[in-house]
Design a protein around this motif. Structure first.
Motif, PDB file in Angstrom:
ATOM      1  N   GLU A 883     100.066  87.630  73.271  1.00  0.00           N
ATOM      2  CA  GLU A 883      99.316  86.930  72.218  1.00  0.00           C
ATOM      3  C   GLU A 883      99.928  87.199  70.854  1.00  0.00           C
ATOM      4  O   GLU A 883     100.102  86.273  70.046  1.00  0.00           O
ATOM      5  CB  GLU A 883      97.846  87.370  72.242  1.00  0.00           C
ATOM      6  CG  GLU A 883      97.014  86.628  71.213  1.00  0.00           C
ATOM      7  CD  GLU A 883      95.579  87.149  71.129  1.00  0.00           C
ATOM      8  OE1 GLU A 883      94.890  86.803  70.169  1.00  0.00           O
ATOM      9  OE2 GLU A 883      95.166  87.909  72.034  1.00  0.00           O
ATOM     10  N   THR A 886     103.242  85.329  70.605  1.00  0.00           N
ATOM     11  CA  THR A 886     103.023  83.879  70.469  1.00  0.00           C
ATOM     12  C   THR A 886     102.608  83.540  69.041  1.00  0.00           C
ATOM     13  O   THR A 886     103.088  82.565  68.449  1.00  0.00           O
ATOM     14  CB  THR A 886     101.939  83.412  71.458  1.00  0.00           C
ATOM     15  OG1 THR A 886     102.301  83.810  72.766  1.00  0.00           O
ATOM     16  CG2 THR A 886     101.771  81.905  71.414  1.00  0.00           C
ATOM     17  N   ILE A 890     104.686  81.059  66.547  1.00  0.00           N
ATOM     18  CA  ILE A 890     104.052  79.829  66.038  1.00  0.00           C
ATOM     19  C   ILE A 890     104.038  79.836  64.515  1.00  0.00           C
ATOM     20  O   ILE A 890     104.309  78.810  63.874  1.00  0.00           O
ATOM     21  CB  ILE A 890     102.637  79.687  66.627  1.00  0.00           C
ATOM     22  CG1 ILE A 890     102.738  79.293  68.114  1.00  0.00           C
ATOM     23  CG2 ILE A 890     101.827  78.640  65.877  1.00  0.00           C
ATOM     24  CD1 ILE A 890     101.413  79.181  68.824  1.00  0.00           C
ATOM     25  N   THR A 925     103.554  73.528  70.939  1.00  0.00           N
ATOM     26  CA  THR A 925     102.709  73.131  72.077  1.00  0.00           C
ATOM     27  C   THR A 925     103.057  73.940  73.318  1.00  0.00           C
ATOM     28  O   THR A 925     102.177  74.424  74.037  1.00  0.00           O
ATOM     29  CB  THR A 925     102.890  71.628  72.375  1.00  0.00           C
ATOM     30  OG1 THR A 925     102.684  70.882  71.183  1.00  0.00           O
ATOM     31  CG2 THR A 925     101.919  71.155  73.436  1.00  0.00           C
ATOM     32  N   LEU A 928     101.630  77.435  73.113  1.00  0.00           N
ATOM     33  CA  LEU A 928     100.171  77.447  73.294  1.00  0.00           C
ATOM     34  C   LEU A 928      99.775  77.237  74.748  1.00  0.00           C
ATOM     35  O   LEU A 928      98.826  77.849  75.242  1.00  0.00           O
ATOM     36  CB  LEU A 928      99.530  76.359  72.421  1.00  0.00           C
ATOM     37  CG  LEU A 928      99.484  76.638  70.916  1.00  0.00           C
ATOM     38  CD1 LEU A 928      99.032  75.398  70.172  1.00  0.00           C
ATOM     39  CD2 LEU A 928      98.554  77.804  70.606  1.00  0.00           C
ATOM     40  N   GLN A 929     100.507  76.362  75.445  1.00  0.00           N
ATOM     41  CA  GLN A 929     100.155  76.060  76.837  1.00  0.00           C
ATOM     42  C   GLN A 929     100.335  77.251  77.763  1.00  0.00           C
ATOM     43  O   GLN A 929      99.648  77.363  78.768  1.00  0.00           O
ATOM     44  CB  GLN A 929     100.996  74.883  77.347  1.00  0.00           C
ATOM     45  CG  GLN A 929     100.540  73.549  76.777  1.00  0.00           C
ATOM     46  CD  GLN A 929     101.462  72.412  77.165  1.00  0.00           C
ATOM     47  OE1 GLN A 929     102.636  72.627  77.443  1.00  0.00           O
ATOM     48  NE2 GLN A 929     100.956  71.198  77.160  1.00  0.00           N
ATOM     49  N   LEU A 933      94.005  80.755  76.082  1.00  0.00           N
ATOM     50  CA  LEU A 933      93.352  80.627  74.773  1.00  0.00           C
ATOM     51  C   LEU A 933      91.861  80.903  74.812  1.00  0.00           C
ATOM     52  O   LEU A 933      91.185  80.838  73.789  1.00  0.00           O
ATOM     53  CB  LEU A 933      93.612  79.220  74.208  1.00  0.00           C
ATOM     54  CG  LEU A 933      95.100  78.920  73.936  1.00  0.00           C
ATOM     55  CD1 LEU A 933      95.299  77.456  73.612  1.00  0.00           C
ATOM     56  CD2 LEU A 933      95.626  79.777  72.797  1.00  0.00           C
ATOM     57  N   TRP A 942      93.961  83.689  64.385  1.00  0.00           N
ATOM     58  CA  TRP A 942      94.210  82.380  64.986  1.00  0.00           C
ATOM     59  C   TRP A 942      93.495  81.252  64.234  1.00  0.00           C
ATOM     60  O   TRP A 942      94.011  80.141  64.145  1.00  0.00           O
ATOM     61  CB  TRP A 942      93.771  82.371  66.448  1.00  0.00           C
ATOM     62  CG  TRP A 942      94.777  82.945  67.390  1.00  0.00           C
ATOM     63  CD1 TRP A 942      94.728  84.150  68.018  1.00  0.00           C
ATOM     64  CD2 TRP A 942      96.007  82.337  67.813  1.00  0.00           C
ATOM     65  NE1 TRP A 942      95.835  84.345  68.802  1.00  0.00           N
ATOM     66  CE2 TRP A 942      96.640  83.243  68.699  1.00  0.00           C
ATOM     67  CE3 TRP A 942      96.637  81.139  67.536  1.00  0.00           C
ATOM     68  CZ2 TRP A 942      97.861  82.978  69.297  1.00  0.00           C
ATOM     69  CZ3 TRP A 942      97.846  80.864  68.138  1.00  0.00           C
ATOM     70  CH2 TRP A 942      98.463  81.769  69.006  1.00  0.00           C
ATOM     71  N   VAL A 946      95.147  77.677  63.349  1.00  0.00           N
ATOM     72  CA  VAL A 946      94.730  76.401  63.952  1.00  0.00           C
ATOM     73  C   VAL A 946      94.414  75.383  62.864  1.00  0.00           C
ATOM     74  O   VAL A 946      94.813  74.209  62.940  1.00  0.00           O
ATOM     75  CB  VAL A 946      93.515  76.620  64.873  1.00  0.00           C
ATOM     76  CG1 VAL A 946      92.919  75.289  65.316  1.00  0.00           C
ATOM     77  CG2 VAL A 946      93.904  77.451  66.090  1.00  0.00           C
ATOM     78  N   LEU A1064      95.227  71.300  72.047  1.00  0.00           N
ATOM     79  CA  LEU A1064      94.278  72.127  71.288  1.00  0.00           C
ATOM     80  C   LEU A1064      92.841  71.855  71.731  1.00  0.00           C
ATOM     81  O   LEU A1064      92.045  72.772  71.941  1.00  0.00           O
ATOM     82  CB  LEU A1064      94.435  71.854  69.787  1.00  0.00           C
ATOM     83  CG  LEU A1064      95.724  72.364  69.136  1.00  0.00           C
ATOM     84  CD1 LEU A1064      95.806  71.914  67.693  1.00  0.00           C
ATOM     85  CD2 LEU A1064      95.817  73.881  69.221  1.00  0.00           C
ATOM     86  N   LEU A1068      91.504  75.168  73.504  1.00  0.00           N
ATOM     87  CA  LEU A1068      90.859  76.066  72.550  1.00  0.00           C
ATOM     88  C   LEU A1068      89.346  76.088  72.742  1.00  0.00           C
ATOM     89  O   LEU A1068      88.724  75.048  72.949  1.00  0.00           O
ATOM     90  CB  LEU A1068      91.165  75.631  71.114  1.00  0.00           C
ATOM     91  CG  LEU A1068      92.586  75.879  70.612  1.00  0.00           C
ATOM     92  CD1 LEU A1068      92.702  75.466  69.165  1.00  0.00           C
ATOM     93  CD2 LEU A1068      92.986  77.335  70.752  1.00  0.00           C
TER      94      LEU A1068
END
Length: 1950
Positions: A883, A886, A890, A925, A928-929, A933, A942, A946, A1064, A1068
């Motif tokens: 996490e 990532t 991002i 993307t 995130l995938q 989440l 986060w 977002v 998202l 999410l």
């Protein structure tokens, strides 16, 4: 196979309230031995499973209690608490059933008190007023009635209260459901509550004892009043269409059940229900309570669904057994049938259709029950000839092809029951000769085999009357069924029918014959056809037979295996002997007996019919045959052989050493399979093998550890377990070595895919051990840094499949295998990923995404990224690390993306050229995938990310959307170089005026006239750009900007934004309220995302943009429909109404796109409707379809057709959407009407959209095209089935057709072409009449026939043809002769003055098509057939003038001539060449007259041109050729009987005549050459060589010239070659040169035919002129060069196939001749051609080239070179075998020394290869947008290098030969050394991480490096510098593959 962990049962623990807990504590004794203590301890546990143990102790404890202490307050309180516990538990909790089961055994003296306590607790439950707690109370009532004595007694005590509660709860729940309209989640729950309430009410009536008496039936009884109230409620539910249909159907059951319980006397119940069903209730004869409760059923307008559900209740709730209801019951049964038949013609909603089919099947079950004790009158009403059974059969025939599987299954049940019903009505009679069964059998057998229902019904019939009766009618039925097993849709039905038949047949034969001779008959009937298919059938057929039929046959008759093996072994042996005599082999498509044998043994072993593998290899199959199967040319043989080795019915069966060696051999040559299906099967089978190894290793490990002295069993006795385990380990390690070696530079996609998939399976099966579980092998132990690097380099593949597999494999491997010590390399990888994410090549950003994800998950990011974290999280758990990583990546990507968006806002041109932004978004993307989440730890970090990500997405979209939303996005870019073009562009720019200040859209710019520009120059030329703004980290580069680049930048950016937003929403967690701390997306943000999608789907013009926005929007709508927030849940509905209103208003200012098939609008509506819950009422779909169909209809106002266009386009998208399934079917008829009527509109846009809609409807109705023939019956439907499914179309189509037909040949003015006729005929030609259609005239196809005939008078040629085709299926086969005679009678006579040629043409076309269908019919008896054809011939002769010059129209003359030709073929076929039939009719005499008077004899006037001339000439030529053959057959070659000679036809001035004649002659010559002709070449064609030579010289029509050359090729050159000088003034040598010139210069087909002919002439010269061969040496050299030229890749496939054929035919002469004819260089050049063709990317060429190799290694002097002589092999091993044969031949010829430099040249490669490397390194980079890296699907350079190197080492090591001269060696060494130096320099010039950022160049250099290294090794060996050790090493390398040992990984090239 594989170890499965047992699923742990989760049981929720029971709890009690505080007061009960205190009570237990007060009563519990100190010792803890009384009931209170037991319960106290139980409820204090938190584990439900443990509580079960204590519950089971309750009754044993109470049994020990003294009876006198029954009044003990402890016991009373505990019983009370137990009652409370029971009622508090949920229905599905196992504790509830355990408690009920325990209390059922309660001592009798405790029962009164227990019942009292349970009753009081239940009363408390019934007093609840919370509506949402009602469900729990209802569930408790239900559980009390289910096998729980105390509960049942309690409900009995409270029956009045329970009924009252149910009545109250149902009323309140219904009202609450009405209030919650729109909130489908709550409504679904409430409707489920209603459903459970109704079911519980029914259970009460069925199980409560009070209802058995009659006391409660008093009208003033509370129970009676509650019962009336409930009945009234159920009646209301039944009629309420807003409820779920399951609620309505259950209400129908409940109504009948309550009537049955309440109505008195019971004898009148059937009559009452009949009157309700028939709407004939007499209010004076029914009780008042019934009228008040069921008034709407008696007098109201009862809906179809309500009547249907009442029928269901009638059949399910009444007692039909033993005729207990008497005559009135039988009458009710018949009435119910009639009601159901009426409903079947009215109901068209799919769910109701499904209900109806089930109810009809239920009716047949009830009828059987009644028939078993019925009256004679009912027997007459239900026998096979009765009207009811007839109606039921019609229903079966109409619905047995229905698209719903469940409905087809119901028709099967019905048919089976109908047969049983008829059996009951004729009980005692013989079934076989029964007329009903006989007629049924004949009708079914007359049907085509493409009808699924035929199989189902025949199966039922076999079970009923036996298979022997069917086989007596036609013995070939088993073969016929096997023939259709090539169609996947029919395979399950066909295999089930065959299984039913062979089982029945075996039982019958066993019962009839005492001896064992019956098995031979059974084998002949069922096994022999199977073996024929396995050996000779097509690929699909064999595959499906193996998968579906063979396992069933062997499972039922395992003893048949030996019979099959014996037959096939004999066949293989015979074929091998034949092959040795005749080296010519079968085609690659033939699997033959070897394939059949492998298939049989594979299935047998997999299903346990072989005792062990040992039996297989030793008794049934030799090892040599196994190896042949593993490299067979046919892929299915390879798969079956591999399956035989891998599959076993025992998951722990030991894998033998032999098997492991064969598997190793298989993987060497089969990783590069081109078929995805074959690759999948290989990987799957190998995974099964690995599972066997893993599981059997566990057994071996236990045996090894065991100290028992018992002898191991079976195969374990052969060797010690530790030996087998070591073999396993060595084998797995060897396999992994092979797989990693397969990932060499330049390996093909299929090789990489296979290798990575298998490695992934190994990592999965042999996972890291947990605890003490033994694992025989671990992949991570064989991984080093080099192999890890190899896997990472797979990310550079242009195929995403390979990237996914490599990433997954890396994730499975232990992190300890990663050796990223070098932080500089780490930084280089990360920078490479960032650079790739802004590449202008779209596939680079995918590579970047996988690289970044890899670095994230391996915790291998540069330390500099930690600056992006504001909160430093110290968690070391893997999830926390991922996490954190990532989030850092991002944030880094977003920072870069933000800067790039700012630049793009200033200049979109600059962005498209230098840093397209979509790559960054794609990487975000992707990151995130991969992250979970829903369980984030850094939520506070986060949330702003977002929020910023959403704003950035909108900002990016704002920049690029103007291009996507312009009316011409594809061409929008200011690249024009003149002011006029710039002005035109300005108009477009003004049209799409964007919201931002992007200069790109404000002013059209004139660019300088040059190919490229610099980003700096661009910045300088753009107004209002801050030149100080630079892009961080970006170097200025020169690049081309094209319209395509700008467009791709924009639509891909839109695509990635859409997918990001969809991701998202999907992943999410959502914030239900703003203050919530657990969610990341707020409600407002979700609404904003929805508005974004709406705007772009409705306004985008570019398909790529709106298609992918649709993908993201679907994700959003799915989330919204599951969302508990009501405002979000209703958003899709609001959006839908909004867009429908905008479509309807047709406002000129609307931004909706009316072109481009309405662009994104259909996608938008599709997403909204497809996400609607399917289990609901689908209200949105119903309302939308109603609106759209009203809009799609014709409109009077031609100015406002935009809404109509939109509606048609949206309907098309909805009908194509498979997710809507059968729910869309009710609207098909209205859609078809709209399309057909829209086709008549004067507005082009409406007609265009109507055509598209019609096309979608044809597919939706008739299914996806399943046959090559457009008019095949596999995509057709019987008229009855079509009009039964869409009854509204019957009157509509008939009326439309009548309108068209009435005016199609109007005499007034211009002819009316009726555009709708085209669509009408398109539908009608897909319908056909069936013998099972019945006699009902309601939906008869007869009324269409006269109108279709009149459509044949259309002035449009194509319409006349369509009308002719459409007429054929409407006429039954038996009626065709009469129809043809009627049509012929309507033709005019020669004396008529007034007639229309269009009418004549249409009629003749109909005659022709009908006659063709009649001649193709399979069910005609010869005598009838011939008699009817004779009558037709007589009628035809009456109008013979139409084929003569009296008829001025060539088109009609041509068709009439075609009819005559077809008649001659039919009569010849029926009479089996007995000419007197035709002669007696004077047919040929008339034909000769027509030909003699035709233009073929007299010729046409000069420059004659007329419509239909080519068609007429072709028809006349066909007839003339038939007449010539007929005359020749009758009278030899007497000229007087031949109307025209072949010479005359060949000399015709018209190429159409010559071409057809040559085609006919070529067919005869080919048949004679192949030996297929019965009598060889006809005498008429002998000695025609001279004629064809003359024709060849003067023919200038390419097609005719090609056929002449083909004929010459078929003929023996010895016959015509000597005539060339006399005939065409060319010597044979000059003729050869002439042929080769043609082969060099002409187009592909002629070139390939000329090459074949030249090769045949060359071979003839070589074989006949042995002494004078040197005379044609120059021509021989020219021929070799021609062959080499024809192998080149740029030439068509046909040319290369011709080369293969030539090489195969000349192999014994030129390639393998023990005394070479050609020079060595030329011979090796031909061999190089073979090797080149074996590496072709086209499979047809490769497969053909393997035939050349097979021929080469099957010669007398080469058959010992390999072990695969006379075998069909695959191209992968053929390459190795070809090199083996070539090396052997070099040794035989003693030409190794001169040949070696040539072979070393092959090894080093062409000089162009290195030049290409250098050029690619130094050229200026140009970004070609879609140019991928060099993609190879088959050819792998290093594989060729490996095989060549291996065989050269092998050859040089074992032979005595003269080495090449030192000068030659020095030259080669110098050349190779120069290459080495150049390669070293080029490698140094590469940037860091070159394998990722310069993939193409890096791969080229690596390949060239491997080739150079291989040459260096060979040269060193030749020079003797490596000494003795090197020699040994080289020999080991040379033989490594033969011994199935892999080479060291560092030496993969050689």
């Amino acid at each position: 196979m594989g170890v499965k962990k047992k699923k742990e049962v989760q049981v929720a623990a029971m709890t009690i309230c505080h007061q009960d807990l205190e009570t237990l504590k007060s009563f519990a004794d100190v010792e803890g031995k009384n009931l209170a203590a037991l319960l106290l301890h139980c409820v204090q546990l938190t584990d439900g499973v443990s509580q079960i143990h204590y519950i089971k102790q309750i009754v044993p404890l109470l049994e020990k209690v003294d009876k006198n202490v029954m009044c003990d307050p402890t016991i009373q309180s505990c019983l009370d608490i137990l009652a409370g516990i029971y009622l508090s538990l949920s229905l599905k909790n196992p504790l509830k059933k355990v408690l009920a089961s325990s209390l059922n055994s309660l001592p009798e003296f405790f029962l009164p008190e227990a019942i009292h306590r349970f009753t009081s607790r239940l009363q408390e439950e019934l007093n609840t007023t919370d509506l949402y707690a009602y469900r729990k109370v209802i569930d408790n009532i239900s559980s009390c009635m289910e096998n729980f004595n105390l509960g049942r007694a309690s409900v009995n005590n409270l029956l009045k209260n329970v009924l009252h509660f149910l009545q109250k709860s149902l009323i309140e729940i219904l009202e609450e459901n009405r209030k919650c309209a729109g909130n489908h989640i709550v409504q679904t729950q409430l409707m489920n509550d209603l459903l459970v309430g109704i079911r519980v009410s029914m259970v009460l009536v069925q199980k409560v004892q009070d209802f058995q008496g009659s006391l409660w039936k008093a009208s003033n009884s509370p129970i009676w009043q509650n019962m009336c109230g409930l009945l009234s409620i159920f009646t209301k539910f039944l009629s309420d269409d807003n409820l779920l249909q399951t609620v309505q159907s259950t209400s129908g059951l409940a109504i009948i059940l309550f009537i049955k319980a309440m109505f008195h006397p019971s004898e009148k119940i059937p009559r009452l229900i009949s009157s309700v069903l028939l709407h004939s209730v007499d209010c004076t004869s029914v009780p008042e309570w019934f009228m008040s409760s069921c008034r709407s059923l008696c007098f109201g307008d009862v809906s179809e669904s309500a009547v249907l559900f009442l029928c269901q209740g009638t059949l399910a709730m009444l007692d039909w057994q033993n005729g207990s209801m008497g005559q009135s019951g039988e009458a009710l049964l018949l009435d119910t049938a009639h009601v159901l038949f009426t409903l079947s013609s009215q109901i068209k909603e799919p769910t109701l259709e499904m209900f109806l089919s089930r109810i009809l099947a239920s009716w047949t079950n009830s009828a059987i029950q009644v028939l078993e004790s019925s009256s004679p009158s009912l027997t007459d009403s239900l026998n096979g000839n009765s009207s009811i059974v007839g109606r039921l059969l019609e229903y079966v025939y109409t619905h047995w092809e229905h698209p719903l599987d469940a409905l087809r299954h119901q028709t099967k049940i019905m048919f089976k029951n109908l047969l049983q019903m008829h059996q009951l009505t004729v009980e005692g009679a013989d079934l076989v000769p029964d007329p009903f069964f006989v007629e049924l059998t004949e009708n079914l057998l007359r049907l085509e085999w493409h009808i699924k229902g035929k199989y189902m019904c025949l199966g039922c019939l076999v079970e009923c009357i036996g298979v022997e009766h069917i086989l007596a009618i036609d013995k070939t039925i088993p073969s016929q069924i096997l023939e259709v097993m090539g169609d996947q849709s029919l395979v399950p039905y066909a295999s089930d029918l065959l299984e039913t038949m062979f089982k029945n047949h075996k039982s019958h034969l066993k019962s009839q014959t005492a001896e064992s001779s019956w098995i031979d008959q059974w084998h002949e009937t069922w096994v022999s056809p199977l073996l024929f298919i396995l050996c000779e059938g097509n690929l699909d057929q064999k595959s499906y037979v193996i998968d579906y039929y063979l396992p069933k046959l062997l499972s039922y008759s395992p003893e048949s295996l030996q019979y099959m093996v014996n037959i096939l072994q004999t066949s293989i042996d015979a074929k091998t002997g034949q092959e040795q005599s005749f080296p010519s082999l079968g085609s690659c498509n033939s699997r033959g007996a070897l394939g059949a044998l492998m298939a049989c043994l594979r299935i047998a072993r997999a299903h346990g019919h072989l005792q062990s593998a040992t039996d297989t290899w030793e008794n049934l199959m030799s090892g040599a045959r196994i190896k042949q199967g593993l490299i067979h040319q046919h892929c299915q043989v390879r798969i079956d052989t591999l399956g035989l080795l891998c599959e076993s019915n025992r998951s722990t069966e030991i894998v033998s050493m032999e098997e492991m060696q064969w598997i190793q051999f298989f993987t060497t040559y089969n990783l590069n399979s081109q078929s995805p299906g074959v690759r999948q099967q290989i990987c799957s089978l190998l995974k099964k093998l690995f599972c066997r190894i893993q599981e059997s290793s566990q057994v071996l490990y236990k045996l090894e550890r065991s100290k028992s002295k018992r002898e191991p069993e079976n195969e374990l006795t052969k060797q010690h377990p530790s030996v087998s385990l070591q073999q396993y380990k060595n084998f797995m390690s060897s396999i992994c070595n092979s797989l990693f070696e397969a990932l060499f530079p330049g390996s093909s996609y299929s090789t990489r895919f296979s290798a990575l998939t298998i490695l992934g399976s190994i990592a999965e099966v042999f996972h890291v051990p947990e605890g003490r579980i033994y694992t025989v092998y671990q992949l991570s132990h064989d991984i080093d840094v080099g192999r890890f690097q190899t896997l990472m380099e797979c990310f550079t593949s242009t195929f995403e499949d390979v990237k996914i597999l490599a990433f997954d494999l890396l994730m499975k491997l232990s992190k300890t295998a990663v050796h990223f010590q070098d932080s500089e390399k780490l930084q280089g990888l990360f920078q490479a990923a960032l650079e790739l994410s802004t590449s202008t090549k779209p596939y680079d950003c995918v590579t970047a995404s996988y690289l970044l994800n890899f670095l994230i998950w391996q915790d291998a990011l540069p330390s500099s990224l930690s600056a992006y974290l504001t909160l430093q999280d110290n968690g070391d758990r893997p999830a926390a690390v991922v996490e954190r990583n990532t989030l850092m990546v991002i944030k880094c990507l977003m920072e870069n993306l933000g800067e790039e968006i700012s630049q793009a806002e200033n200049s979109l041109l600059q962005a498209a050229a230098a840093f397209p932004m979509y790559g960054r978004v794609h990487c975000i993307t992707g990151a995130l995938q991969k992250l979970s989440l829903n369980s984030l730890q850094l939520v506070s970090e986060w949330r702003p990310v977002v929020e910023k990500l959403l704003l950035m997405s909108y900002r990016l979209s704002t920049v690029v959307s103007p291009v996507i939303q312009s009316s011409s996005p594809e061409g929008l870019i200011p690249m024009d170089t003149d002011s006029e073009s710039a002005n035109r562009l300005q108009m477009i720019l003004n049209e799409i005026q964007p919201r931002d200040t992007n200069d790109y859209f404000n002013q059209a710019k004139i660019l300088k006239e040059r190919d490229s520009f610099d980003v700096k120059d661009l910045n300088a030329s753009v107004v209002n750009i801050d030149t100080s703004t630079e892009i961080k980290g970006k170097e200025v580069k020169t690049c081309d900007v094209t319209a395509q680049m700008v467009l791709v930048c924009c639509w891909r950016s839109m695509k990635e934004v859409a997918l990001l937003l969809g991701t998202l929403c999907q992943l999410l967690p959502m914030q239900p309220v703003p203050e919530s701390s657990d969610g990341l997306l707020t409600v407002e943000q979700v609404k904003e995302i929805g508005d974004y999608f709406k705007q772009h789907l409705l306004q985008s013009r570019h398909r790529g943009a709106f298609e992918l926005a649709y993908t993201g929007f679907v994700k959003l709508t799915e989330v919204l429909n599951r969302c508990p927030n009501v405002s979000l849940q209703k958003l899709p509905e609001q959006w839908l109404w909004s867009v429908l209103e905008e479509i309807k208003c047709s406002d000129p200012s609307s931004k909706l796109c009316a072109t481009r098939r309405s662009a994104g609008i259909p996608f938008y509506i599709q997403a909204l409707l497809a996400s609607e819950p399917k289990k609901g009422k689908m209200d949105l779909l119903k309302i939308t379809m109603k609106e759209l169909i009203s809009l799609a209809g014709p409109t009077g106002d031609l100015q406002s057709t935009v809404p109509q266009v939109h509606a048609l386009n949206i309907l098309r998208a909805l009908f194509r959407d498979t997710r809507l399934g059968e729910n869309i079917i009710p609207y098909v008829a209205d859609g078809a009407k709209a399309a057909i009527l829209g086709f008549t509109s004067p507005v082009w846009a409406v007609r265009n959209s109507s055509t598209l809609l019609f096309s979608a409807l044809i597919t939706r109705i008739f299914g996806v095209k399943r046959a090559k023939d457009e008019h095949s019956k596999t995509n057709r439907m019987t008229g009855r089935e079509f009009f039964s499914r869409f009854p509204e179309l019957y009157p509509f189509l008939l009326k439309q057709l009548e309108t068209v037909a009435n005016t199609v040949d109007s005499d007034m003015g211009e002819p009316n072409r009726h555009p709708s006729m085209f669509l009408l005929l398109l539908v009608l030609e897909r319908l056909y009449a069936s013998p099972m259609d019945g006699t009902s005239s309601a939906l008869s196809m007869g009324p269409f026939v006269p109108f279709i005939m009149r459509c044949g008078h259309s002035p449009v040629y194509h319409s006349r043809e369509m009308a002719a085709r459409a007429l054929v299926p409407f006429v039954m086969i038996d009626h065709i002769p009469n129809t043809i005679r009627t049509l012929l009678a309507t033709l005019p006579s020669c004396t008529d003055q007034c007639f229309r040629q269009n009418h004549i043409h249409g009629t003749l076309l109909q005659v022709f098509h009908l006659l063709q269908a009649y001649s193709d019919s399979k069910h005609r008896m010869n005598s009838d057939f011939q008699h009817e054809l004779t009558d037709i011939t007589v009628c035809t002769k009456a109008k013979l003038w139409l084929a003569k010059r009296q008829n001025p129209c060539l088109v009609t003359r041509a068709v009439y001539t075609d009819v005559l030709f077809l008649l001659s073929c039919c009569l010849n076929k029926s009479a089996k060449d007995n000419q007197p039939v035709l002669e007696s009719l004077g047919f040929w005499e008339e034909v000769r007259g027509i030909i003699s008077g035709s233009e073929l004899i007299t010729g046409f006037p000069c420059a004659f041109k007329a419509p239909g001339l080519p068609q007429y000439l072709q028809s006349l030529t066909r007839l003339a050729i038939a007449a010539v053959w007929a005359a020749a057959a009758k009278s030899g070659e007497r000229e007087r009987d031949v109307p025209i000679s072949f010479s005359q036809l060949l000399e015709s001035a018209f190429p159409e005549v010559r071409s057809l004649t040559l085609e006919a002659l070529l067919e005869k010559f080919l048949a004679a050459a192949s030996g297929l002709g019965e009598k060889g070449l006809p005498p008429l064609l002998c000695n025609m060589g001279e004629k064809f030579l003359l024709l060849a010289m003067k023919e200038n029509h390419p097609e005719c010239f090609c056929k002449i050359l083909k004929i010459l090729h078929c003929m023996d050159p010895g016959e015509w070659l000597p005539q060339t000088e006399h005939c065409v003034h060319l010597t044979p040598k000059e003729f050869l040169i002439w042929t080769m010139d043609i082969a060099s210069n002409e187009r592909s087909e002629i070139q390939s035919v000329a090459l074949r002919l030249a090769s045949k002439v060359i071979s003839h010269h070589m074989q006949t002129c042995v002494e004078n061969r040197e005379l044609i040496a120059p021509e021989l050299k020219q021929w070799v060069q021609l062959v080499i030229f024809s192998c080149e890749d740029h030439l068509p496939t046909e040319s290369r196939l011709a080369v293969v054929e030539v090489l195969t035919s000349t192999t014994p002469l030129f390639l393998t001749n023990p005394h070479p004819i050609l020079e060595l260089q030329d011979t090796l050049a031909l061999w190089k051609c073979v090797l080149t063709l074996l590496q072709s990317e086209e499979q047809a060429v490769r497969d053909a080239a393997t035939e050349t190799v097979t021929t080469a290694m099957s010669q007398e002097n080469t058959c010992q070179s390999t072990e695969f002589a006379f075998c069909q092999v695959d191209a992968s091993i053929a390459l190795a075998l070809a090199l083996a044969v070539l090396c052997d031949l070099l040794q035989q010829w003693d030409q190794l020394a001169p040949g070696l430099p040539i072979l070393l040249g092959w090894l080093l490669g062409e000089s162009d290869d290195l030049v290409a490397c250098v050029e690619s390194m130094h050229q200026v980079e140009e970004d070609y947008l879609f140019e991928k890296a060099e993609v190879n699907f088959w050819a792998e350079t290093l594989i060729f290098v490996k095989y060549l190197c291996k065989h050269l080492f092998c050859l040089l090591s074992k032979s005595s030969w003269r080495p090449p001269s030192p000068e030659m060696l020095c030259h080669l060494q110098r050349m190779v050394s120069e290459q080495c130096d150049l390669l070293s320099q080029l490698f140094r010039e590469l940037p860091p991480a070159a394998e990722f950022v310069k993939t193409v160049e890096f791969t080229r250099l690596r390949i060239q490096e491997e080739r150079t290294l291989a040459c260096l090794k060979l040269l060193a060996f030749l020079e003797g510098k490596e000494g003795e050790n090197t020699l040994v090493l080289s020999v080991r390398d040379a033989y490594a593959e033969a011994r199935q040992l892999t080479l060291p990984r560092t030496e993969a090239a050689c």
